[in-house]
Write an enzyme that holds these catalytic residues in place. Structure first.
Site, PDB file in Angstrom:
ATOM      1  CG  HIS A 268       3.446   3.979   8.630  1.00  0.00           C
ATOM      2  ND1 HIS A 268       3.677   4.826   7.553  1.00  0.00           N
ATOM      3  CD2 HIS A 268       2.817   2.696   8.037  1.00  0.00           C
ATOM      4  CE1 HIS A 268       3.125   4.230   6.487  1.00  0.00           C
ATOM      5  NE2 HIS A 268       2.583   2.897   7.085  1.00  0.00           N
TER       6      HIS A 268
ATOM      7  NE  ARG B 227      -1.466  -2.576   2.811  1.00  0.00           N
ATOM      8  CZ  ARG B 227      -1.668  -3.713   2.463  1.00  0.00           C
ATOM      9  NH1 ARG B 227      -2.882  -4.173   2.109  1.00  0.00           N
ATOM     10  NH2 ARG B 227      -0.662  -4.603   2.859  1.00  0.00           N
ATOM     11  CB  THR B 228       3.325   2.636   2.514  1.00  0.00           C
ATOM     12  OG1 THR B 228       2.776   2.037   3.482  1.00  0.00           O
ATOM     13  CG2 THR B 228       4.066   3.881   2.703  1.00  0.00           C
TER      14      THR B 228
ATOM     15  CE  LYS C 220      26.272  -4.906  -6.775  1.00  0.00           C
ATOM     16  NZ  LYS C 220      26.616  -3.880  -7.872  1.00  0.00           N
TER      17      LYS C 220
ATOM     18  NE  ARG D  92       7.035   0.955   5.006  1.00  0.00           N
ATOM     19  CZ  ARG D  92       5.951   0.109   5.078  1.00  0.00           C
ATOM     20  NH1 ARG D  92       5.679  -1.289   4.689  1.00  0.00           N
ATOM     21  NH2 ARG D  92       4.706   0.869   5.387  1.00  0.00           N
TER      22      ARG D  92
HETATM   23  N1   CP Z   1      -0.221  -0.061   5.999  1.00  0.00           N
HETATM   24  C1   CP Z   1       0.954  -0.329   5.301  1.00  0.00           C
HETATM   25  O1   CP Z   1       1.818   0.320   5.711  1.00  0.00           O
HETATM   26  O2   CP Z   1       0.972  -1.430   4.670  1.00  0.00           O
HETATM   27  P1   CP Z   1       2.165  -1.836   3.654  1.00  0.00           P
HETATM   28  O3   CP Z   1       3.327  -2.252   4.541  1.00  0.00           O
HETATM   29  O4   CP Z   1       1.393  -2.552   2.767  1.00  0.00           O
HETATM   30  O5   CP Z   1       2.783  -0.642   2.997  1.00  0.00           O
END
Ligand code: CP
Length: 310
Positions: free
Chosen positions: A134, A54-55, A82, A104
């Protein structure tokens, strides 16, 4: 605002402004030509050291809808494999002219490190740093509550219940911070082993009995995934005991108020923390959360790269 690494980067007013900008930008996604010129000439790099559906996809679409160039950096096919460090990766992206880095990373604090390191001039947006934060998930969740419950800018009196693996949840932490900032009251519920004692310092009420928590009639029931990949030891006796005590099963779903909403950030473990009956119930807003993620990420990219809507 140059970076968004934490909800603590936001004031109540700036959070509400981002929600309002998101609402306005969402209309672009209903047009035939889903494009604005706002970020033409800017380069956004999606730097994902952890998996995401999603993100990552919504940040990519959001940047493209605003006419930015988008580079997706996949840790498994990059020079990370590497042994290249975060610093050298950041310096490389700086040399290639990145204007924003959406990151991320499995380490708590990684986004703050990147934003404050002095390695780069780019804006940094935290797309999840380990179990820490988040922030765009919390914003899209707040937008969903605002829309579905008709809240406007007034979150006072809203009762939100967050259930499950609080210990490993960056979603819970950012939601608690944002909902407190907006005036809502938050309760967390989960087994003792998955609710850290220090969470009470964020201003939440704690329950260790799901049914007692539901009896307080929350308007939002937010279920969390059990993050087995972050557990180095067993934190509950068995899957069946967790399901018995902590799953939003049909019986518990019947205790949820008829005008309440059921949320889950995804990915969902159907049959584990949430039954299919709950995930697919008319009160479930799981897919609305995903849709709102696109608008929120457009608003955040626009804010950090061009100062927001005029
Ligand atoms: N909610 C969320 O962060 O989903 P993803 O891990 O799929 O990005």
């Amino acid at each position: 605002m140059k970076h968004l690494v934490s909800i603590s980067d936001l004031s109540r007013d700036s959070a509400l402004q981002l929600l309002s900008d998101s609402e306005q930008l969402a209309s672009v996604n209903d047009r035939d030509i889903k494009k604005l010129p706002t970020l033409r000439g800017k380069t956004v790099v999606n730097l994902f050291y952890e998996n995401s559906t999603r993100t990552r996809i919504s940040f990519e679409i959001a940047a493209k809808r605003l006419s930015a160039d988008v580079i997706n950096f996949d840790a498994s096919t990059s020079s990370l494999s590497k042994g290249e460090s975060l610093r050298d990766t950041a310096l490389t992206l700086q040399a290639l002219g990145a204007d924003a880095i959406v990151m991320r990373h499995p380490m708590a604090g990684a986004a703050t490190r990147l934003a404050t390191s002095g390695w780069i001039d780019a804006s940094v947006v935290n797309a999840g740093d380990g179990p820490h934060e988040h922030p765009t998930q919390a914003l899209l969740d707040a937008l969903t509550m605002q829309q579905q419950l008709g809240l406007g800018d007034d979150f006072s009196g809203l009762k939100v219940l967050i259930v499950g693996d609080i210990l490993h949840s960056r979603v819970a932490r950012s939601n608690i911070m944002l909902l407190n900032l907006l005036g809502a009251s938050v309760t967390v519920a989960g087994p003792h082993s998955l609710v850290p004692l220090e969470i009470s310092s964020l201003g939440v009420k704690i329950h260790h009995d799901f049914d007692q928590a539901l009896a307080e009639k929350p308007s939002v029931v937010m279920m969390l995934r059990v993050q087995a990949e972050r557990m180095s030891k067993e934190l509950f006796p068995s899957a069946s005991s967790y399901i018995k005590l902590w799953s939003l099963n049909p019986e518990r779903l019947s205790q949820v108020e008829s005008d309440a909403i059921v949320m889950h950030p995804g990915p969902m473990n159907r049959g584990f923390e949430i039954s299919s009956a709950a995930a697919d119930d008319p009160r479930s807003v799981v897919l609305r959360q995903v849709t709102n993620g696109l608008a929120v990420r457009m608003a955040v990219l626009q804010q950090v790269l061009s100062g927001g809507l005029e």
